[in-house]
Motif scaffolding. Structure first.
Motif, PDB file in Angstrom:
ATOM      1  N   PRO A  50     -20.185 -63.950  -1.120  1.00  0.00           N
ATOM      2  CA  PRO A  50     -19.152 -65.013  -1.158  1.00  0.00           C
ATOM      3  C   PRO A  50     -17.742 -64.491  -1.389  1.00  0.00           C
ATOM      4  CG  PRO A  50     -20.481 -65.030  -3.162  1.00  0.00           C
ATOM      5  CD  PRO A  50     -21.159 -64.093  -2.221  1.00  0.00           C
ATOM      6  N   ASP A  51     -17.594 -63.322  -1.998  1.00  0.00           N
ATOM      7  CA  ASP A  51     -16.265 -62.762  -2.257  1.00  0.00           C
ATOM      8  C   ASP A  51     -15.956 -61.596  -1.332  1.00  0.00           C
ATOM      9  OD1 ASP A  51     -15.807 -64.531  -4.432  1.00  0.00           O
ATOM     10  OD2 ASP A  51     -17.023 -63.240  -5.722  1.00  0.00           O
ATOM     11  N   ALA A  52     -16.566 -61.594  -0.144  1.00  0.00           N
ATOM     12  CA  ALA A  52     -16.441 -60.459   0.765  1.00  0.00           C
ATOM     13  C   ALA A  52     -15.005 -60.278   1.231  1.00  0.00           C
ATOM     14  CB  ALA A  52     -17.349 -60.658   1.977  1.00  0.00           C
ATOM     15  N   ILE A  53     -14.644 -59.025   1.458  1.00  0.00           N
ATOM     16  CA  ILE A  53     -13.395 -58.681   2.126  1.00  0.00           C
ATOM     17  C   ILE A  53     -13.739 -57.956   3.417  1.00  0.00           C
ATOM     18  CG2 ILE A  53     -12.118 -58.513  -0.038  1.00  0.00           C
ATOM     19  CD1 ILE A  53     -12.250 -55.456   0.264  1.00  0.00           C
ATOM     20  N   ALA A  54     -12.786 -57.885   4.324  1.00  0.00           N
ATOM     21  CA  ALA A  54     -12.981 -57.134   5.555  1.00  0.00           C
ATOM     22  C   ALA A  54     -12.742 -55.659   5.287  1.00  0.00           C
ATOM     23  CB  ALA A  54     -12.031 -57.635   6.639  1.00  0.00           C
ATOM     24  N   PRO A  55     -13.503 -54.764   5.926  1.00  0.00           N
ATOM     25  CA  PRO A  55     -13.198 -53.339   5.790  1.00  0.00           C
ATOM     26  C   PRO A  55     -11.739 -53.079   6.158  1.00  0.00           C
ATOM     27  CG  PRO A  55     -15.294 -53.642   6.923  1.00  0.00           C
ATOM     28  CD  PRO A  55     -14.681 -55.006   6.787  1.00  0.00           C
ATOM     29  N   PRO A  56     -10.997 -52.332   5.366  1.00  0.00           N
ATOM     30  CA  PRO A  56      -9.582 -52.105   5.672  1.00  0.00           C
ATOM     31  C   PRO A  56      -9.346 -51.541   7.065  1.00  0.00           C
ATOM     32  CG  PRO A  56     -10.087 -51.365   3.448  1.00  0.00           C
ATOM     33  CD  PRO A  56     -11.388 -51.712   4.090  1.00  0.00           C
ATOM     34  N   THR A  57     -10.257 -50.676   7.539  1.00  0.00           N
ATOM     35  CA  THR A  57     -10.063 -50.064   8.849  1.00  0.00           C
ATOM     36  C   THR A  57     -10.206 -51.047  10.001  1.00  0.00           C
ATOM     37  OG1 THR A  57     -12.375 -49.329   8.723  1.00  0.00           O
ATOM     38  CG2 THR A  57     -10.665 -47.721   8.164  1.00  0.00           C
ATOM     39  N   MET A  58     -10.595 -52.295   9.714  1.00  0.00           N
ATOM     40  CA  MET A  58     -10.638 -53.322  10.757  1.00  0.00           C
ATOM     41  C   MET A  58      -9.257 -53.926  11.027  1.00  0.00           C
ATOM     42  SD  MET A  58     -14.099 -55.617  10.258  1.00  0.00           S
ATOM     43  CE  MET A  58     -13.883 -56.440  11.850  1.00  0.00           C
ATOM     44  N   LEU A  59      -8.234 -53.421  10.369  1.00  0.00           N
ATOM     45  CA  LEU A  59      -6.906 -54.032  10.459  1.00  0.00           C
ATOM     46  C   LEU A  59      -6.500 -54.310  11.902  1.00  0.00           C
ATOM     47  CD1 LEU A  59      -4.353 -54.851   8.811  1.00  0.00           C
ATOM     48  CD2 LEU A  59      -3.510 -52.523   9.209  1.00  0.00           C
ATOM     49  N   GLN A  60      -6.647 -53.326  12.777  1.00  0.00           N
ATOM     50  CA  GLN A  60      -6.237 -53.518  14.171  1.00  0.00           C
ATOM     51  C   GLN A  60      -7.142 -54.504  14.893  1.00  0.00           C
ATOM     52  OE1 GLN A  60      -6.833 -50.242  16.849  1.00  0.00           O
ATOM     53  NE2 GLN A  60      -5.205 -50.872  18.230  1.00  0.00           N
ATOM     54  N   ALA A  61      -8.417 -54.565  14.496  1.00  0.00           N
ATOM     55  CA  ALA A  61      -9.379 -55.401  15.220  1.00  0.00           C
ATOM     56  C   ALA A  61      -8.940 -56.863  15.256  1.00  0.00           C
ATOM     57  CB  ALA A  61     -10.761 -55.286  14.580  1.00  0.00           C
ATOM     58  N   TRP A  62      -8.309 -57.339  14.181  1.00  0.00           N
ATOM     59  CA  TRP A  62      -7.926 -58.756  14.121  1.00  0.00           C
ATOM     60  C   TRP A  62      -6.723 -59.059  15.002  1.00  0.00           C
ATOM     61  CZ3 TRP A  62     -12.061 -60.570  12.198  1.00  0.00           C
ATOM     62  CH2 TRP A  62     -12.744 -59.888  11.194  1.00  0.00           C
ATOM     63  N   THR A  63      -6.033 -58.031  15.497  1.00  0.00           N
ATOM     64  CA  THR A  63      -4.861 -58.249  16.356  1.00  0.00           C
ATOM     65  C   THR A  63      -5.181 -58.078  17.833  1.00  0.00           C
ATOM     66  OG1 THR A  63      -4.099 -55.929  16.385  1.00  0.00           O
ATOM     67  CG2 THR A  63      -3.431 -57.302  14.510  1.00  0.00           C
ATOM     68  N   MET A  64      -6.378 -57.628  18.161  1.00  0.00           N
ATOM     69  CA  MET A  64      -6.694 -57.309  19.558  1.00  0.00           C
ATOM     70  C   MET A  64      -6.976 -58.581  20.352  1.00  0.00           C
ATOM     71  SD  MET A  64      -8.956 -53.861  18.876  1.00  0.00           S
ATOM     72  CE  MET A  64      -8.954 -53.283  20.566  1.00  0.00           C
ATOM     73  N   GLY A  65      -6.434 -58.637  21.573  1.00  0.00           N
ATOM     74  CA  GLY A  65      -6.528 -59.844  22.386  1.00  0.00           C
ATOM     75  C   GLY A  65      -7.766 -59.935  23.244  1.00  0.00           C
ATOM     76  N   GLY A  66      -8.505 -58.824  23.414  1.00  0.00           N
ATOM     77  CA  GLY A  66      -9.673 -58.859  24.292  1.00  0.00           C
ATOM     78  C   GLY A  66      -9.272 -59.127  25.731  1.00  0.00           C
ATOM     79  N   LEU A  67     -10.242 -59.532  26.524  1.00  0.00           N
ATOM     80  CA  LEU A  67      -9.980 -59.771  27.946  1.00  0.00           C
ATOM     81  C   LEU A  67      -9.080 -60.977  28.166  1.00  0.00           C
ATOM     82  CD1 LEU A  67     -13.534 -59.098  29.434  1.00  0.00           C
ATOM     83  CD2 LEU A  67     -11.570 -57.557  29.370  1.00  0.00           C
ATOM     84  N   GLY A  68      -9.073 -61.913  27.212  1.00  0.00           N
ATOM     85  CA  GLY A  68      -8.282 -63.121  27.389  1.00  0.00           C
ATOM     86  C   GLY A  68      -6.827 -62.987  26.988  1.00  0.00           C
ATOM     87  N   GLY A  69      -6.453 -61.869  26.369  1.00  0.00           N
ATOM     88  CA  GLY A  69      -5.074 -61.679  25.960  1.00  0.00           C
ATOM     89  C   GLY A  69      -4.756 -62.347  24.637  1.00  0.00           C
ATOM     90  N   HIS A  70      -3.512 -62.167  24.181  1.00  0.00           N
ATOM     91  CA  HIS A  70      -3.072 -62.686  22.903  1.00  0.00           C
ATOM     92  C   HIS A  70      -2.520 -64.102  23.033  1.00  0.00           C
ATOM     93  CE1 HIS A  70      -3.554 -58.933  20.794  1.00  0.00           C
ATOM     94  NE2 HIS A  70      -2.809 -58.297  21.676  1.00  0.00           N
ATOM     95  N   ALA A  71      -2.602 -64.842  21.913  1.00  0.00           N
ATOM     96  CA  ALA A  71      -1.938 -66.139  21.861  1.00  0.00           C
ATOM     97  C   ALA A  71      -0.424 -65.960  21.827  1.00  0.00           C
ATOM     98  CB  ALA A  71      -2.402 -66.923  20.638  1.00  0.00           C
ATOM     99  N   GLY A  72       0.035 -64.888  21.170  1.00  0.00           N
ATOM    100  CA  GLY A  72       1.459 -64.557  21.159  1.00  0.00           C
ATOM    101  C   GLY A  72       1.796 -63.652  22.319  1.00  0.00           C
ATOM    102  N   GLY A  73       3.030 -63.667  22.786  1.00  0.00           N
ATOM    103  CA  GLY A  73       3.402 -62.925  23.974  1.00  0.00           C
ATOM    104  C   GLY A  73       3.668 -61.456  23.709  1.00  0.00           C
ATOM    105  N   ARG A  74       3.313 -60.624  24.688  1.00  0.00           N
ATOM    106  CA  ARG A  74       3.670 -59.213  24.652  1.00  0.00           C
ATOM    107  C   ARG A  74       5.086 -59.077  25.195  1.00  0.00           C
ATOM    108  NH1 ARG A  74      -0.020 -54.413  27.233  1.00  0.00           N
ATOM    109  NH2 ARG A  74       1.634 -52.999  27.870  1.00  0.00           N
ATOM    110  N   ALA A  75       5.918 -58.333  24.483  1.00  0.00           N
ATOM    111  CA  ALA A  75       7.320 -58.234  24.871  1.00  0.00           C
ATOM    112  C   ALA A  75       7.465 -57.399  26.132  1.00  0.00           C
ATOM    113  CB  ALA A  75       8.126 -57.623  23.732  1.00  0.00           C
ATOM    114  N   GLY A  76       8.454 -57.760  26.957  1.00  0.00           N
ATOM    115  CA  GLY A  76       8.658 -57.059  28.214  1.00  0.00           C
ATOM    116  C   GLY A  76       9.128 -55.631  28.047  1.00  0.00           C
TER     117      GLY A  76
END
Length: 307
Positions: A50-76
């Motif tokens: 119940p008090d779990a945290i995410a492994p710190p090394t997953m930091l980038q994983a939560w920002t990755m857009g996958g095949l569908g891309g990000h909700a926020g825009g990638r800058a030109g």
């Protein structure tokens, strides 16, 4: 354009945004944490309950857009920079390293936002892969506006060096900790270390037990049975030295690299051989084989087992 002009144009991108107001596709969640820990073999109790945290090394994983891309825009600006390097002949790319700084733990339910900036573009560098430029981006990851961590990611955009095909595979690094393993391979035996204190099996070979810390060990010989736990098929850049001699795609064709889970419970990275790469599947049964690649080198590989 000469080198000085190109360098000046590249440097002008430093400090410009690479991603603005990006939003993680999913909140931090327990299933992704579980998948990550299973893939890494990490059983730390902080990542469950119940008090779990995410492994710190997953930091980038939560920002990755996958095949569908990000909700926020990638800058030109970032695409412009890569296009400029493409135009200069640096058409190949390889990820070189990343650095992460952790400020606060991420917990299931956290909604992640992030912004990225082009932090630096190096001068012209010559590497074994070719001549090019290192590009570093810095991503600040936040939850409810509070900084959770920073991720620096570095790539090399380069013009590939043309070279004659290498006939020989790279030699393994043999040291005092793994010499017994390679001696077993030369005898066509796949040896797994076993702790003499707690009987835990471990691979790759290590000087001490990761379970209980004891230094004593002996070995058991693997049965040779296993399954494909995960795999990749390497298409580019081509490395003729890794291609199988009977591969229909020719001497520079793709090859399969797999994480094999042995029947004994440990995992080993090796090649899946004797079959087209597009037939490799997760969960596929495989059997150990040994192949001599030259007068010095024998390696453990795995053959697919017909159902």
């Amino acid at each position: 354009m000469d080198d000085d002009e190109l360098q000046a144009r590249l440097k002008a991108y430093e400090g410009r945004p690479a991603a603005v107001s990006g939003t993680g596709r999913d909140p931090v969640n327990a299933p992704m944490i579980r998948h990550w820990c299973e893939a890494m073999g990490d059983r730390h109790p902080a990542y469950t309950g119940p008090d779990a945290i995410a492994p710190p090394t997953m930091l980038q994983a939560w920002t990755m857009g996958g095949l569908g891309g990000h909700a926020g825009g990638r800058a030109g600006a970032y695409d412009e920079l890569l296009g400029l390097l493409d135009g200069a002949g640096c058409t190949a790319v390889v990820a070189t390293d990343c650095e992460q700084e952790y400020v606060r733990p991420l917990r299931p339910g956290d909604e992640v936002t992030f912004d990225s900036v082009i932090e630096s573009v190096s001068g012209r560098k010559t590497t074994k892969l070719g001549t090019g430029y290192f590009v570093t981006t810095r991503t600040d990851v936040r939850v409810a506006g509070e900084l959770a961590g920073t991720h620096r990611f570095r790539i090399l955009k380069y013009a590939p060096t043309r070279r004659e095909p290498r006939e020989r595979r790279p030699r393994p690094v043999v040291n005092r900790d793994n010499a017994g393993f390679w001696e077993g391979v030369r005898e066509h035996r796949l040896l797994i270390q076993r702790c003499t204190a707690c009987a835990a099996l471990r691979f790759p070979w290590l000087p001490g037990c990761g379970t209980c810390g004891a230094p004593g060990w002996d070995t058991v010989e693997a049965s040779g049975e296993g399954t494909v736990f995960s795999y990749v098929v390497v298409h580019h850049p081509p490395f003729p030295a890794f291609a199988e001699p009977d591969h229909a795609a020719g001497p520079a064709g793709p090859y399969g690299v797999a994480l094999i889970e042995l029947a004994e419970g440990v995992r080993i990275v090796s090649n899946v051989v004797g079959m087209p790469c597009d037939r490799i599947r997760i969960g596929m049964p495989v059997r150990l084989d040994f192949r001599r690649y030259d007068e010095e080198l024998v390696l453990p590989v795995f053959q697919g087992v017909a159902a």
